[in-house]
Design a protein around this motif. Structure first.
Motif, PDB file in Angstrom:
ATOM      1  N   GLY A  78       7.460  -5.800   9.043  1.00 55.53           N
ATOM      2  CA  GLY A  78       8.859  -5.556   8.720  1.00 55.53           C
ATOM      3  C   GLY A  78       9.236  -5.735   7.267  1.00 55.53           C
ATOM      4  N   PHE A  79       8.242  -5.880   6.382  1.00 58.79           N
ATOM      5  CA  PHE A  79       8.540  -6.036   4.959  1.00 58.79           C
ATOM      6  C   PHE A  79       8.649  -4.672   4.278  1.00 58.79           C
ATOM      7  CE2 PHE A  79       6.253  -9.989   6.028  1.00 58.79           C
ATOM      8  CZ  PHE A  79       7.188 -10.925   5.593  1.00 58.79           C
ATOM      9  N   ASN A  80       9.524  -4.579   3.291  1.00 59.38           N
ATOM     10  CA  ASN A  80       9.547  -3.414   2.418  1.00 59.38           C
ATOM     11  C   ASN A  80       8.370  -3.537   1.457  1.00 59.38           C
ATOM     12  OD1 ASN A  80      12.202  -2.708   3.487  1.00 59.38           O
ATOM     13  ND2 ASN A  80      12.973  -4.389   2.213  1.00 59.38           N
ATOM     14  N   ILE A  81       7.762  -2.400   1.117  1.00 56.25           N
ATOM     15  CA  ILE A  81       6.541  -2.435   0.314  1.00 56.25           C
ATOM     16  C   ILE A  81       6.678  -1.516  -0.896  1.00 56.25           C
ATOM     17  CG2 ILE A  81       4.050  -1.996   0.294  1.00 56.25           C
ATOM     18  CD1 ILE A  81       4.923  -4.318   2.085  1.00 56.25           C
ATOM     19  N   LEU A  82       6.189  -2.005  -2.034  1.00 57.49           N
ATOM     20  CA  LEU A  82       6.042  -1.170  -3.221  1.00 57.49           C
ATOM     21  C   LEU A  82       4.567  -1.198  -3.610  1.00 57.49           C
ATOM     22  CD1 LEU A  82       7.575   0.574  -5.273  1.00 57.49           C
ATOM     23  CD2 LEU A  82       7.796  -1.458  -6.722  1.00 57.49           C
ATOM     24  N   LEU A  83       3.884  -0.092  -3.322  1.00 55.85           N
ATOM     25  CA  LEU A  83       2.455   0.051  -3.636  1.00 55.85           C
ATOM     26  C   LEU A  83       2.341   0.682  -5.015  1.00 55.85           C
ATOM     27  CD1 LEU A  83       0.902   1.427  -0.340  1.00 55.85           C
ATOM     28  CD2 LEU A  83      -0.281  -0.179  -1.816  1.00 55.85           C
ATOM     29  N   ILE A  84       1.802  -0.042  -5.978  1.00 61.92           N
ATOM     30  CA  ILE A  84       1.789   0.460  -7.349  1.00 61.92           C
ATOM     31  C   ILE A  84       0.378   0.790  -7.825  1.00 61.92           C
ATOM     32  CG2 ILE A  84       3.866  -0.855  -7.905  1.00 61.92           C
ATOM     33  CD1 ILE A  84       2.110  -2.807  -9.489  1.00 61.92           C
ATOM     34  N   ASP A  85       0.307   1.752  -8.744  1.00 57.50           N
ATOM     35  CA  ASP A  85      -0.910   1.986  -9.518  1.00 57.50           C
ATOM     36  C   ASP A  85      -0.774   1.208 -10.817  1.00 57.50           C
ATOM     37  OD1 ASP A  85      -2.242   3.670  -7.780  1.00 57.50           O
ATOM     38  OD2 ASP A  85      -1.485   5.514  -8.699  1.00 57.50           O
ATOM     39  N   LEU A  86      -1.712   0.323 -11.093  1.00 58.06           N
ATOM     40  CA  LEU A  86      -1.706  -0.399 -12.357  1.00 58.06           C
ATOM     41  C   LEU A  86      -2.101   0.543 -13.492  1.00 58.06           C
ATOM     42  CD1 LEU A  86      -3.440  -3.630 -11.036  1.00 58.06           C
ATOM     43  CD2 LEU A  86      -0.998  -3.330 -11.522  1.00 58.06           C
ATOM     44  N   ARG A  87      -1.691   0.214 -14.696  1.00 58.99           N
ATOM     45  CA  ARG A  87      -1.909   1.114 -15.832  1.00 58.99           C
ATOM     46  C   ARG A  87      -3.380   1.491 -16.004  1.00 58.99           C
ATOM     47  NH1 ARG A  87       0.530  -2.014 -20.674  1.00 58.99           N
ATOM     48  NH2 ARG A  87       1.995  -2.566 -19.026  1.00 58.99           N
ATOM     49  N   SER A 145      -8.260  -0.859   0.763  1.00 58.12           N
ATOM     50  CA  SER A 145      -7.872  -2.274   0.781  1.00 58.12           C
ATOM     51  C   SER A 145      -6.385  -2.450   0.499  1.00 58.12           C
ATOM     52  CB  SER A 145      -8.708  -3.068  -0.223  1.00 58.12           C
ATOM     53  OG  SER A 145      -8.538  -2.570  -1.539  1.00 58.12           O
ATOM     54  N   ALA A 146      -5.850  -1.663  -0.434  1.00 52.62           N
ATOM     55  CA  ALA A 146      -4.415  -1.725  -0.717  1.00 52.62           C
ATOM     56  C   ALA A 146      -3.616  -1.161   0.449  1.00 52.62           C
ATOM     57  CB  ALA A 146      -4.103  -0.962  -2.000  1.00 52.62           C
ATOM     58  N   LEU A 147      -4.093  -0.065   1.023  1.00 50.32           N
ATOM     59  CA  LEU A 147      -3.369   0.584   2.119  1.00 50.32           C
ATOM     60  C   LEU A 147      -3.426  -0.242   3.402  1.00 50.32           C
ATOM     61  CD1 LEU A 147      -4.513   4.227   1.370  1.00 50.32           C
ATOM     62  CD2 LEU A 147      -2.168   3.359   1.220  1.00 50.32           C
ATOM     63  N   LEU A 148      -4.575  -0.848   3.676  1.00 48.04           N
ATOM     64  CA  LEU A 148      -4.702  -1.653   4.892  1.00 48.04           C
ATOM     65  C   LEU A 148      -3.771  -2.862   4.841  1.00 48.04           C
ATOM     66  CD1 LEU A 148      -6.026  -2.380   7.579  1.00 48.04           C
ATOM     67  CD2 LEU A 148      -7.936  -3.384   6.295  1.00 48.04           C
ATOM     68  N   THR A 149      -3.758  -3.564   3.719  1.00 46.66           N
ATOM     69  CA  THR A 149      -2.877  -4.732   3.626  1.00 46.66           C
ATOM     70  C   THR A 149      -1.410  -4.314   3.598  1.00 46.66           C
ATOM     71  OG1 THR A 149      -3.280  -4.737   1.228  1.00 46.66           O
ATOM     72  CG2 THR A 149      -4.554  -6.264   2.558  1.00 46.66           C
ATOM     73  N   ALA A 150      -1.113  -3.193   2.943  1.00 44.23           N
ATOM     74  CA  ALA A 150       0.266  -2.692   2.949  1.00 44.23           C
ATOM     75  C   ALA A 150       0.698  -2.338   4.368  1.00 44.23           C
ATOM     76  CB  ALA A 150       0.388  -1.477   2.038  1.00 44.23           C
ATOM     77  N   ALA A 151      -0.207  -1.721   5.128  1.00 43.11           N
ATOM     78  CA  ALA A 151       0.110  -1.355   6.510  1.00 43.11           C
ATOM     79  C   ALA A 151       0.409  -2.592   7.354  1.00 43.11           C
ATOM     80  CB  ALA A 151      -1.050  -0.569   7.116  1.00 43.11           C
ATOM     81  N   HIS A 157      -6.109   2.410  13.822  1.00 46.26           N
ATOM     82  CA  HIS A 157      -5.154   1.499  14.462  1.00 46.26           C
ATOM     83  C   HIS A 157      -4.100   1.024  13.468  1.00 46.26           C
ATOM     84  CE1 HIS A 157      -3.549  -1.750  16.917  1.00 46.26           C
ATOM     85  NE2 HIS A 157      -3.813  -2.603  15.945  1.00 46.26           N
ATOM     86  N   TRP A 158      -4.465   1.027  12.188  1.00 46.18           N
ATOM     87  CA  TRP A 158      -3.581   0.502  11.157  1.00 46.18           C
ATOM     88  C   TRP A 158      -2.872   1.598  10.360  1.00 46.18           C
ATOM     89  CZ3 TRP A 158      -2.479  -4.475  11.487  1.00 46.18           C
ATOM     90  CH2 TRP A 158      -3.388  -5.317  12.154  1.00 46.18           C
ATOM     91  N   TRP A 159      -3.062   2.834  10.738  1.00 44.09           N
ATOM     92  CA  TRP A 159      -2.345   3.901  10.049  1.00 44.09           C
ATOM     93  C   TRP A 159      -0.853   3.801  10.374  1.00 44.09           C
ATOM     94  CZ3 TRP A 159      -5.958   8.643  11.425  1.00 44.09           C
ATOM     95  CH2 TRP A 159      -7.193   8.470  10.766  1.00 44.09           C
ATOM     96  N   ILE A 160      -0.027   4.059   9.377  1.00 44.69           N
ATOM     97  CA  ILE A 160       1.424   3.979   9.536  1.00 44.69           C
ATOM     98  C   ILE A 160       2.007   5.385   9.435  1.00 44.69           C
ATOM     99  CG2 ILE A 160       3.571   3.045   8.612  1.00 44.69           C
ATOM    100  CD1 ILE A 160       1.772   0.912   9.802  1.00 44.69           C
ATOM    101  N   THR A 161       2.571   5.849  10.525  1.00 47.10           N
ATOM    102  CA  THR A 161       3.082   7.224  10.563  1.00 47.10           C
ATOM    103  C   THR A 161       4.577   7.308  10.855  1.00 47.10           C
ATOM    104  OG1 THR A 161       2.517   7.388  12.922  1.00 47.10           O
ATOM    105  CG2 THR A 161       0.834   8.097  11.341  1.00 47.10           C
ATOM    106  N   TYR A 173      -4.114 -10.469   9.074  1.00 47.08           N
ATOM    107  CA  TYR A 173      -2.751 -10.027   9.383  1.00 47.08           C
ATOM    108  C   TYR A 173      -1.834 -11.226   9.629  1.00 47.08           C
ATOM    109  CZ  TYR A 173       1.018  -7.854  12.150  1.00 47.08           C
ATOM    110  OH  TYR A 173       2.238  -7.461  12.642  1.00 47.08           O
ATOM    111  N   GLN A 174      -2.299 -12.147  10.436  1.00 49.95           N
ATOM    112  CA  GLN A 174      -1.485 -13.308  10.793  1.00 49.95           C
ATOM    113  C   GLN A 174      -1.198 -14.189   9.580  1.00 49.95           C
ATOM    114  OE1 GLN A 174      -3.851 -15.055  13.892  1.00 49.95           O
ATOM    115  NE2 GLN A 174      -3.412 -13.403  15.352  1.00 49.95           N
ATOM    116  N   MET A 175      -2.210 -14.364   8.719  1.00 47.48           N
ATOM    117  CA  MET A 175      -2.017 -15.205   7.543  1.00 47.48           C
ATOM    118  C   MET A 175      -1.034 -14.571   6.559  1.00 47.48           C
ATOM    119  SD  MET A 175      -3.731 -17.906   8.196  1.00 47.48           S
ATOM    120  CE  MET A 175      -3.203 -17.570   9.878  1.00 47.48           C
ATOM    121  N   LEU A 176      -1.107 -13.255   6.415  1.00 52.10           N
ATOM    122  CA  LEU A 176      -0.140 -12.559   5.565  1.00 52.10           C
ATOM    123  C   LEU A 176       1.283 -12.770   6.082  1.00 52.10           C
ATOM    124  CD1 LEU A 176      -1.617  -9.025   4.691  1.00 52.10           C
ATOM    125  CD2 LEU A 176      -1.057 -10.851   3.086  1.00 52.10           C
TER     126      LEU A 176
END
Length: 339
Positions: free
Chosen positions: A142-151, A130-136, A78-82, A326-329
């Motif tokens: 409607g936010f732009n997202i930058l999903l990063i890998d930490l060093r 967890s990163a992908l679900l919250t990013a989705a 349900h949360w996949w972004i295509t 989702y709502q709190m974010l």
């Protein structure tokens, strides 16, 4: 003092130092093993993208024990972004030999500048569920997202295969924010951070290093580093008292795991808002950390909100009450970054 007396005194000093050397040697082992991370992507995450991602299998989740098994194979489709473009980008740190690998998701760019950097947990990557679900969730809002890998994790530069408890990782967040500003023209006043577990530590420390990042959303952060470190050492299977030995062993290697504390970040936040997600049954980062962070924020006059998830384990809130999460974010970042 006679020559014989001097020899005896010297021998006694050496013997007296042996326990210290032994303790430091043990501490060095605890430091090296306890902070070790995989330079690369875990097999359980390798196929995950924003358009299709899965929870990891038994024994591979964010917390230990049979409690994780209920989420194995959880349907997140349900949360996949295509329906948005995703661009892999490589961001060079201008001050250090680090290149950050990330996904840039220009959901509403350039019409809308509000953007959020998502930072994953320790020994993980941007491909973790967890990163992908919250990013989705944030993309849907409607936010732009930058999903990063930490060093030292994912596709970002491997320096020493260790995490630094947010000290260096916070620099990666700041570098990512600078990239948004320099490359996309998005000011830091329109950039927020959502950090998960270890990423939450890096996120709140970045508040102390950057006076302009706009907002900090933290899932299961630590607050008192010494107490949390004892618990983490115990979580890794060592006696808790070895934390101090591990800390000083790291210092001898030139690493200060507590140079900037989460408390420093909270205080430095000033008028910038903070929100916390935390489960009361968190077995890795105890819920008391959230309560202490909130108490410190109130004393410092910082706006901070706690969202509690009853009986939830480490970062489990996003699975237990996904719609509420989702709502709190949305409420938080809409208020902090505007439209």
């Amino acid at each position: 003092m006679t020559t014989g007396t001097k020899k005896i005194a010297g021998t006694s000093t050496v013997i007296g130092l042996i326990p210290v050397f032994v303790l430091l040697a043990i501490g060095d082992y605890v430091y090296r093993t306890g902070t070790a991370v995989l330079c690369g992507v875990r097999e359980s995450q390798a196929r995950n993208t924003l358009s299709r991602y899965y929870t990891p299998g038994p024994g591979q989740g964010p917390f230990r024990g049979p409690g994780w098994n209920r989420w194995v194979g959880q349907d997140l489709s349900h949360w996949w972004i295509t329906d948005v473009s995703v661009e892999e980008v490589h961001i060079k740190d201008p001050h250090r030999p680090v290149q950050i690998e990330a996904w840039w998701v220009p959901t509403a760019y350039p019409t809308r500048s509000a953007s959020i950097i998502v930072a994953h947990g320790v020994n993980s990557s941007r491909r973790d569920f967890s990163a992908l679900l919250t990013a989705a969730m944030l993309v849907r809002q409607g936010f732009n997202i930058l999903l990063i890998d930490l060093r030292d994790q994912g596709g970002t530069t491997c320096q020493d295969s260790r995490h630094s408890a947010g000290q260096d990782e916070s620099d990666d967040i700041i570098t990512a924010a600078r990239w948004l500003q320099d490359t996309k023209g998005i000011p830091t006043s329109k950039t927020g951070v959502h950090g998960i577990s270890g990423g939450a530590i890096a996120a709140i420390i970045s508040a102390a290093k950057s006076p302009t990042l706009a907002a900090f959303s933290l899932d299961s952060p630590i607050f008192d580093f010494n107490t949390a470190a004892v618990h983490e050492v115990e979580f890794q299977g060592y006696p808790g008292f070895l934390w101090r030995a591990a800390y000083w062993a790291a210092r001898l290697r030139g690493v200060d795991l507590a140079a900037v504390s989460p408390a420093d970040g909270v205080t430095a936040a000033g008028q910038r808002p903070i929100q916390i997600f935390h489960g009361t049954a968190d077995s890795r980062v105890r819920y008391q950390n959230a309560l202490d962070l909130i108490a410190h924020a109130r004393q410092a006059g910082v706006q901070a909100t706690l969202h509690t998830f009853d009986a939830a384990d480490h970062i489990e809130g996003m699975l237990v009450e996904t719609d509420r999460y989702y709502q709190m974010l949305e409420t938080f970042f809409r208020g902090a970054l505007g439209d």
